[in-house]
Design an enzyme around this catalytic site. Structure first.
Site, short mmCIF file in Angstrom:
data_model
loop_
_atom_site.label_atom_id
_atom_site.label_comp_id
_atom_site.label_asym_id
_atom_site.label_seq_id
_atom_site.Cartn_x
_atom_site.Cartn_y
_atom_site.Cartn_z
N ASP A 109 0.81 -1.24 0.20
CA ASP A 109 0.24 0.09 -0.05
C ASP A 109 0.74 1.32 -0.20
O ASP A 109 2.01 1.15 0.42
CB ASP A 109 -0.89 -0.15 1.07
CG ASP A 109 -0.30 -0.06 2.44
OD1 ASP A 109 0.63 -0.95 2.82
OD2 ASP A 109 -0.32 0.82 3.38
N GLU A 155 -0.29 -0.87 5.80
CA GLU A 155 0.77 -0.52 6.57
C GLU A 155 0.72 0.77 6.80
O GLU A 155 0.98 1.52 8.08
CB GLU A 155 2.19 -0.89 6.04
CG GLU A 155 3.41 -0.54 6.82
CD GLU A 155 4.03 0.84 7.09
OE1 GLU A 155 4.72 1.00 7.60
OE2 GLU A 155 3.75 1.52 6.11
#
Length: 374
Positions: free
Chosen positions: A71, A133
């Site tokens: 991400d 994250e």
């Protein structure tokens, strides 16, 4: 595909944290399968987000995990010089959202897979790619929980966050929470009939400022900048109009803790202060938003020694930013940070990575493979 082609494809996926990521996880799975790599795509509890775990070599032998997240943060800033989800090259610079944080590391790892697959690895190298994250390390705990069924206990985890290819042994832990104070609305001419949530929040804000000041006095750890734990109010929101008594006020706050201190415990005084407002008729909502522990790998750890040999430099004691490494360590695995790029380029317009940094990272991973070969 070389590392640049791979990075080009990875950047093209707008895999913003908190959004579905099946497209990027599926593409990576396909690339790995072409080299006969054993891949597990692991759905998270959200149902539309996935971790990915792959193994090159024997899974039942202790080896090493290369850890990264798929991400990225949003790219809505108007200052971008080009489309953020299209890789743009200018000389040695490769621009695009996530190039440094941290699709550059993912690209280097994937580019190294053909070499690793061609080696007869006596010890495996695993790829552990997580989701979300950037919104508090939400995906990787689900991946870590599955490790016992996926591989033998690893000798170490290398988290490829941008560190200039200098290994790092430590970082602070973090916890974030949201407090919502609910009062009672009304006309501003009759404050006696309402409950002003913004005025009430001043008490929680005062506790935040007081605790932040207290933390500057210690405990101290000189490995960090600053050397103390910290607490801050990041977002305050409330009210509709100057002549309406605000019935709701929201405060988002975060704590960053040096090793040995639970970051969530630093939020406790603010929570306690907010809860005292209930006696005045306010309703308090407290919601933890994210948390991860600090990382503190001993200087004499075998993993630190390995990275010193692979990079040719003594690992740094600590950095100020946080990573998933603390969660791996909390689960019982030695972990260290080492990846391409500079953290100062992350989370801003015209994020970039250098071609030389990608090449250095790929060489390090291939050198680790040579160490693991029979």
């Amino acid at each position: 595909m070389d590392v640049f082609d791979i990075l080009d494809r990875l950047v093209a996926f707008p895999s913003v944290a908190g959004k579905p990521n099946g497209d990027i996880a599926g593409w990576i799975e396909t690339q790995l399968a072409e080299h006969g790599t054993k891949v597990s795509v692991l759905p998270g509890p959200e149902g539309d987000r996935f971790n990915l775990f792959a193994t090159i070599g024997p899974a039942d032998v202790p080896g090493y995990i290369l850890s990264g997240h798929m991400d990225v943060v949003p790219a809505g800033e108007p200052q971008w010089s080009s489309a953020p989800f299209a890789l743009r090259r200018e000389g040695e610079r490769l621009y695009g959202r996530g190039t440094t944080d941290m699709k550059g590391f993912l690209a280097a790892a994937l580019a190294a897979v053909p070499v690793l697959a061609g080696l007869r690895l006596a010890r495996p190298i695993h790829l552990a790619f997580s989701y979300d994250e950037e919104v508090g390390c939400r995906g990787v705990p689900h991946l870590i929980a599955r490790l016992p069924e996926l591989c033998a206990k690893p000798l170490g985890v290398i988290v490829g966050e941008p560190s200039g290819m200098r290994a790092v042994r430590g970082h602070k832990g973090k916890a974030a929470a949201r407090v919502i104070i609910n009062g009672r609305s009304g006309h501003s001419s009759r404050p006696d009939l309402g409950l002003n949530a913004i005025h009430a929040m001043a008490s929680a804000l005062s506790a935040t400022v007081s605790e932040a000041e207290r933390l500057t006095r210690g405990p101290l750890d000189p490995a960090f900048e600053p050397p103390y734990s910290s607490l801050q109010a990041g977002v305050v929101a409330g009210g509709q109009s100057v002549n309406i008594i605000p019935d709701t006020c929201t405060l988002d706050l975060e704590a960053r803790a040096i090793p040995g201190i639970d970051p969530a415990s630093l939020l406790a005084p603010v929570k306690a202060r907010a809860e005292t407002l209930a006696v005045d008729g306010f309703r308090i909502e407290w919601t933890p938003m994210s948390a991860y522990p600090a990382l503190s790998l001993p200087q004499d750890a075998a993993l630190a020694g390995l990275l010193r040999e692979l990079t040719g430099e003594v690992p740094l004691a600590a950095v100020s930013y946080g990573t998933e490494a603390g969660l791996y360590q909390a689960a019982g695995f030695d972990a260290i940070i080492c990846g391409p790029g500079d953290i100062d380029r992350a989370h801003k317009p015209d994020e970039y990575i250098l071609t030389s940094e990608l090449a250095a990272c790929q060489r390090l991973i291939e050198a680790l493979g040579a160490r693991c070969a029979a």
